[in-house]
Design a protein around this motif. Structure first.
Motif, PDB file in Angstrom:
ATOM      1  N   GLN A 199      68.935 118.523  10.922  1.00  0.00           N
ATOM      2  CA  GLN A 199      68.080 119.725  10.061  1.00  0.00           C
ATOM      3  C   GLN A 199      66.779 119.516  10.714  1.00  0.00           C
ATOM      4  O   GLN A 199      65.977 119.014  11.345  1.00  0.00           O
ATOM      5  N   VAL A 200      66.100 120.731  10.841  1.00  0.00           N
ATOM      6  CA  VAL A 200      65.058 121.569  11.811  1.00  0.00           C
ATOM      7  C   VAL A 200      64.034 122.071  10.033  1.00  0.00           C
ATOM      8  O   VAL A 200      64.045 123.055   9.621  1.00  0.00           O
ATOM      9  N   ILE A 201      62.907 121.723  10.530  1.00  0.00           N
ATOM     10  CA  ILE A 201      61.702 121.786   9.603  1.00  0.00           C
ATOM     11  C   ILE A 201      60.554 122.384  10.438  1.00  0.00           C
ATOM     12  O   ILE A 201      60.107 121.878  11.233  1.00  0.00           O
ATOM     13  N   GLU A 202      60.081 122.748  10.006  1.00  0.00           N
ATOM     14  CA  GLU A 202      58.816 123.305  11.035  1.00  0.00           C
ATOM     15  C   GLU A 202      57.151 123.329   9.965  1.00  0.00           C
ATOM     16  O   GLU A 202      57.562 122.498   8.589  1.00  0.00           O
ATOM     17  N   GLY A 203      55.864 122.828  10.776  1.00  0.00           N
ATOM     18  CA  GLY A 203      54.875 122.253   9.805  1.00  0.00           C
ATOM     19  C   GLY A 203      53.467 122.848  10.512  1.00  0.00           C
ATOM     20  O   GLY A 203      53.872 123.748  11.404  1.00  0.00           O
ATOM     21  N   GLU A 223      59.293 117.160   2.859  1.00  0.00           N
ATOM     22  CA  GLU A 223      59.894 118.122   3.210  1.00  0.00           C
ATOM     23  C   GLU A 223      61.548 118.193   3.613  1.00  0.00           C
ATOM     24  O   GLU A 223      61.946 119.381   3.573  1.00  0.00           O
ATOM     25  N   PHE A 224      61.744 117.459   4.715  1.00  0.00           N
ATOM     26  CA  PHE A 224      62.777 116.705   4.931  1.00  0.00           C
ATOM     27  C   PHE A 224      64.533 117.501   3.139  1.00  0.00           C
ATOM     28  O   PHE A 224      65.813 118.163   3.684  1.00  0.00           O
ATOM     29  N   LYS A 284      57.397 121.663  15.103  1.00  0.00           N
ATOM     30  CA  LYS A 284      58.983 121.177  15.001  1.00  0.00           C
ATOM     31  C   LYS A 284      59.585 120.390  14.385  1.00  0.00           C
ATOM     32  O   LYS A 284      59.024 119.490  15.646  1.00  0.00           O
ATOM     33  N   VAL A 285      59.858 119.689  13.714  1.00  0.00           N
ATOM     34  CA  VAL A 285      60.715 118.483  13.943  1.00  0.00           C
ATOM     35  C   VAL A 285      62.038 118.616  13.628  1.00  0.00           C
ATOM     36  O   VAL A 285      62.717 119.252  12.365  1.00  0.00           O
ATOM     37  N   THR A 286      63.325 117.884  14.022  1.00  0.00           N
ATOM     38  CA  THR A 286      64.298 117.934  14.630  1.00  0.00           C
ATOM     39  C   THR A 286      64.754 116.328  13.347  1.00  0.00           C
ATOM     40  O   THR A 286      64.697 115.115  14.267  1.00  0.00           O
ATOM     41  N   SER A 287      65.801 116.459  12.553  1.00  0.00           N
ATOM     42  CA  SER A 287      65.905 115.029  12.247  1.00  0.00           C
ATOM     43  C   SER A 287      67.445 114.190  12.809  1.00  0.00           C
ATOM     44  O   SER A 287      68.368 115.444  13.191  1.00  0.00           O
ATOM     45  N   MET A 344      57.391 124.041   4.423  1.00  0.00           N
ATOM     46  CA  MET A 344      56.551 123.615   5.165  1.00  0.00           C
ATOM     47  C   MET A 344      55.838 122.603   4.862  1.00  0.00           C
ATOM     48  O   MET A 344      54.975 123.032   3.920  1.00  0.00           O
ATOM     49  N   PHE A 345      55.610 121.986   5.926  1.00  0.00           N
ATOM     50  CA  PHE A 345      54.639 120.799   5.436  1.00  0.00           C
ATOM     51  C   PHE A 345      53.083 120.666   6.514  1.00  0.00           C
ATOM     52  O   PHE A 345      53.422 121.756   7.172  1.00  0.00           O
ATOM     53  N   GLY A 346      52.478 119.571   5.223  1.00  0.00           N
ATOM     54  CA  GLY A 346      51.113 120.110   6.131  1.00  0.00           C
ATOM     55  C   GLY A 346      50.632 118.430   6.763  1.00  0.00           C
ATOM     56  O   GLY A 346      50.791 117.913   6.062  1.00  0.00           O
ATOM     57  N   LEU A 347      49.998 118.630   7.768  1.00  0.00           N
ATOM     58  CA  LEU A 347      48.896 117.345   7.841  1.00  0.00           C
ATOM     59  C   LEU A 347      47.842 117.362   8.363  1.00  0.00           C
ATOM     60  O   LEU A 347      47.429 118.843   8.418  1.00  0.00           O
ATOM     61  N   ILE A 348      47.078 117.023   7.224  1.00  0.00           N
ATOM     62  CA  ILE A 348      45.480 116.835   7.577  1.00  0.00           C
ATOM     63  C   ILE A 348      44.740 116.175   8.005  1.00  0.00           C
ATOM     64  O   ILE A 348      44.814 114.693   7.303  1.00  0.00           O
TER      65      ILE A 348
END
Length: 340
Positions: free
Chosen positions: A53-57, A302-303, A46-49, A1-5
């Motif tokens: 590939q799908v990742i969550e953050g 993350e990807f 949720k980001v789709t490449s 999982m990725f994060g953004l501050i």
């Protein structure tokens, strides 16, 4: 999982957003309240490449406001960033980007020396400033937008305002190594750092802003603009490309001269819609697809499962790492914003 501050641009902006997000207890509060407000996870992403590939953050609102620096609330500002980092780590986020002023505060006040936040020992390899991807995107904007405007880099003078900063110095290195830019003008407040950068590059003219602006075909602005500073943008060439790499973006409101083209710098567009709401809050033109390049860096890491502080420390960005992050940026469907 990725994060953004991240953080908002002003107290007024924060109050409006708090109301919109359903935090009425924050909406009418002044700066003192925001100095004590804890970080919050306010968005799931949720980001789709384009690879499928799908990742969550998660988006972590630090509750930092620029007014804290203007009103000498330095301790509050530092506490905001450290608390937000601890919050991200507590929730098991693998790699988190420090957006906006977050990375600046971290570096300026040497927060790497503050390894303990209450009962959490910060693991710095879980965090990245995102500056390598930002610098890469700015350079690609220089290359691609100048071509759109018919400005030939081989004949162009490029002024970099904020040349000795982490992003500014990386932009200078790339332009020197990867393009045939005719002339570089180096602008910053610290003369010692300017001289060191000039020595490293083996080229570039050190200049003050007023002297440099009339000579520049392209201006890359990655410096903070102190309140009260007045700049005569009417002296700019026509055509002139001005890439605003600051935050918040405000050059477009200040410059209304024919032949001067202002581009929001360090912004990327994704090929596919991103499932989130946070970019609506920072007034992106196409919030489903546009975002800060520093935020995109944590998505890219993350990807690729590169759980490391890819961008870290002042003036450590190499052209090779810009190439590396650029390749995976293209791979996963990100491209530089090029709309004026």
């Amino acid at each position: 999982m990725f994060g953004l501050i991240g953080h908002l641009t002003s107290l007024e902006h924060a109050q409006a957003v708090a109301k919109e997000l359903g935090y009425p207890e924050y909406a009418d509060q002044g700066l003192d309240f925001w100095c004590s407000a804890p970080p919050q996870i306010v968005d799931t992403i949720k980001v789709t490449s384009i690879t499928g590939q799908v990742i969550e953050g998660r988006y972590v609102e630090s509750c930092f406001l620029p007014e804290m620096l203007a009103n000498r609330r330095i301790k509050a500002a530092i506490r905001k960033i450290l608390n937000a980092m601890a919050h991200a780590q507590k929730y098991g986020i693998n790699i988190t980007a420090l957006g906006g002023f977050s990375s600046i505060i971290f570096e300026e006040f040497k927060l790497h020396e503050s390894k303990q936040v209450r009962n959490i020992k910060l693991e710095f390899d879980r965090f990245t400033t995102g500056n390598t991807h930002t610098a890469y995107i700015l350079c690609r904007q220089v290359e691609q937008a100048s071509q759109k405007l018919g400005i030939e880099l081989s004949k162009a003078t490029v002024a970099v305002c904020g040349a000795t900063g982490d992003i500014g110095s990386a932009v200078c290195r790339w332009l020197d190594a990867r393009t045939d830019v005719a002339e570089l003008l180096l602008i910053a407040r610290n003369q010692e750092r300017l001289q060191a950068l000039q020595d490293e590059l083996g080229r570039g003219k050190i200049m003050g802003l007023e002297e440099a602006l009339p000579q520049a075909d392209i201006v890359v602005w990655v410096a903070s603009m102190p309140k009260g500073i007045e700049i005569d943008f009417s002296v700019l060439k026509e055509p002139c490309l001005l890439i605003d790499g600051g935050y918040p973006k405000n050059m477009g409101n200040q410059i209304q001269h024919p032949g001067v083209y202002v581009l929001n710098g360090g912004i990327v567009e994704h090929s596919l819609d991103i499932d989130w709401k946070i970019m609506q809050i920072v007034n992106m033109q196409v919030p489903g697809r546009q975002l800060f390049a520093c935020f995109a860096e944590s998505m890219l890491l993350e990807f690729e499962k590169w759980y490391t502080n890819f961008s870290w420390g002042r003036n450590q960005i190499t052209v090779e790492n810009m190439d590396k992050i650029g390749q995976i940026s293209v791979k996963h469907g990100f491209r530089p914003l090029l709309s004026f």
